[in-house]
Design a protein around this motif. Structure first.
Motif, PDB file in Angstrom:
ATOM      1  N   SER A  98      43.718  31.523  29.400  1.00 38.21           N
ATOM      2  CA  SER A  98      42.566  31.834  30.242  1.00 38.21           C
ATOM      3  C   SER A  98      42.957  32.792  31.358  1.00 38.21           C
ATOM      4  O   SER A  98      42.310  33.829  31.576  1.00 38.21           O
ATOM      5  CB  SER A  98      41.991  30.551  30.852  1.00 38.21           C
ATOM      6  OG  SER A  98      41.038  30.834  31.855  1.00 38.21           O
TER       7      SER A  98
ATOM      8  N   LEU B  63      41.635  36.695  31.692  1.00 34.96           N
ATOM      9  CA  LEU B  63      40.887  37.126  32.874  1.00 34.96           C
ATOM     10  C   LEU B  63      41.646  38.218  33.623  1.00 34.96           C
ATOM     11  O   LEU B  63      41.039  39.122  34.209  1.00 34.96           O
ATOM     12  CB  LEU B  63      40.611  35.932  33.785  1.00 34.96           C
ATOM     13  CG  LEU B  63      39.654  34.889  33.197  1.00 34.96           C
ATOM     14  CD1 LEU B  63      39.589  33.652  34.089  1.00 34.96           C
ATOM     15  CD2 LEU B  63      38.249  35.477  33.016  1.00 34.96           C
TER      16      LEU B  63
ATOM     17  N   GLY C  45      37.746  34.312  28.562  1.00 41.07           N
ATOM     18  CA  GLY C  45      38.669  33.781  29.562  1.00 41.07           C
ATOM     19  C   GLY C  45      38.118  32.556  30.267  1.00 41.07           C
ATOM     20  O   GLY C  45      38.832  31.567  30.470  1.00 41.07           O
TER      21      GLY C  45
ATOM     22  N   LEU D  49      35.549  38.432  29.510  1.00 43.64           N
ATOM     23  CA  LEU D  49      35.243  37.538  30.635  1.00 43.64           C
ATOM     24  C   LEU D  49      34.774  36.176  30.129  1.00 43.64           C
ATOM     25  O   LEU D  49      35.247  35.130  30.601  1.00 43.64           O
ATOM     26  CB  LEU D  49      34.172  38.179  31.519  1.00 43.64           C
ATOM     27  CG  LEU D  49      33.702  37.347  32.719  1.00 43.64           C
ATOM     28  CD1 LEU D  49      34.852  37.069  33.674  1.00 43.64           C
ATOM     29  CD2 LEU D  49      32.560  38.068  33.446  1.00 43.64           C
TER      30      LEU D  49
ATOM     31  N   ILE E 248      44.174  34.704  39.329  1.00 43.85           N
ATOM     32  CA  ILE E 248      43.133  35.736  39.290  1.00 43.85           C
ATOM     33  C   ILE E 248      42.730  36.191  40.688  1.00 43.85           C
ATOM     34  O   ILE E 248      42.747  37.388  41.000  1.00 43.85           O
ATOM     35  CB  ILE E 248      41.894  35.230  38.525  1.00 43.85           C
ATOM     36  CG1 ILE E 248      42.267  34.908  37.075  1.00 43.85           C
ATOM     37  CG2 ILE E 248      40.772  36.274  38.565  1.00 43.85           C
ATOM     38  CD1 ILE E 248      42.923  36.049  36.324  1.00 43.85           C
TER      39      ILE E 248
END
Length: 307
Positions: free
Chosen positions: A65, A69, A103, A100, A134
């Motif tokens: 994930s 991202l 993720g 997107l 992120i």
């Protein structure tokens, strides 16, 4: 009437391969190298195999994930760097919207899976790691400071903490020490790679240390963080038998010798092969954590057990 060129249709296998590439599978290998030894040390033996499998699955989903991202956010710089221009978003194999959604979906799956199969603490730590990677590293630090990898690398340290928490339901001092090992190891490992691709980073506007500092300065920082890494590995000794400290000490000497050699070469202006140190650092970390796993299963702790 001019002909319109259309991209060739892509089969299911190619589509799957593109989405797998979004997750950066080679980066996820660190999860396997560090999580299992952390779990073995927490148990001081072999945890249930189903727990190991669930922890690795949930952790892999979380890492996938975060990496997907990251690709979504960094698509613009990936497109101008030779090292990354073949990534699925940069090469238009996957749309930004789909990346997107992919993720986010992996992150949600990671949280739910870890909560159901392990515990809420581990699930929460996994989500916190994704968010930190992120929002703190990718969106704030990476493009603004040469210390980006120092602090942003903390996300890569979390698998050991998550692994520990799935076994014990808590986080205790050995988990923090293992976190420190990876935290201090990450900068010299990454800077060695960045030395090779510093022109790429400069072109993309990413102020990695080799872009903004001289080779001698980078070499000095590599030596400093290498010493901190070795010191952190030895700080785990009270939780182990003699096996792990012996291997960690010998491996540490080997690691430091190469770090100092690299610094000397960079300081003198020689044409250095920094990728040799990059690959060696991978081997060093693997050796340390394999020794930790072996010690946790067959050794007896010297001090401080139980935690």
């Amino acid at each position: 009437m001019s002909a319109v060129l259309e991209a060739p249709a892509r089969g299911p296998r190619q589509v799957v391969r593109s989405y797998v590439a979004l997750t950066k599978p080679r980066v996820i290998e660190l999860l396997l190298v560090t999580t299992i030894p952390a779990m073995l040390l927490a148990k001081h033996g072999l945890p249930p195999l189903w727990l190991i499998a669930c922890t690795l699955t949930g952790g892999t989903l979380a890492a996938a994930s975060a990496n997907s991202l990251n690709c979504f956010v960094d698509a613009d710089i990936d497109a101008v760097m030779k090292r990354t221009k073949a990534r699925p978003l940069a090469s238009h194999e996957v749309t930004p919207r789909n990346a997107l959604i992919f993720g986010i979906a992996l992150g949600v799956m990671s949280f739910g899976f870890l909560w159901i199969t392990t515990n809420l603490l581990a699930a929460g730590l996994a989500v916190a790691t994704i968010l930190f990677y992120i929002f703190v590293y990718t969106l704030v630090l990476k493009r603004r400071t040469s210390q980006n990898i120092v602090w942003g690398g903390a996300a890569g340290c979390m698998p050991v903490v998550i692994g520990w928490s799935t076994v014990t339901g808590s986080v205790q001092w050995p988990a923090f020490v293992m976190f420190a090992v990876i935290f201090f190891w990450t900068p010299p490992h990454t800077w060695a790679l960045a030395m090779k691709f510093k022109d790429d980073y400069a072109r993309a506007g990413v102020p990695m240390l080799p872009v903004v500092a001289t080779a001698a300065q980078v070499g000095r920082q590599i030596v400093i963080y290498s010493w901190l890494t070795v010191a952190a590995t030895l700080a785990l000794a009270p939780a182990t038998s003699w096996i792990y400290p012996a291997v960690a000490a010998l491996a540490g000497v080997w690691f430091l010798v190469f770090a100092h050699r690299l610094h000397a070469a960079m300081r003198s202006g020689e044409n250095t092969n920094t990728m040799k140190f990059f690959h060696l650092s991978n081997s060093y970390l693997s050796l340390v954590f394999v020794a930790l796993a072996v010690d946790a299963v067959i050794g007896l702790p010297v001090l401080g057990w139980p935690f």
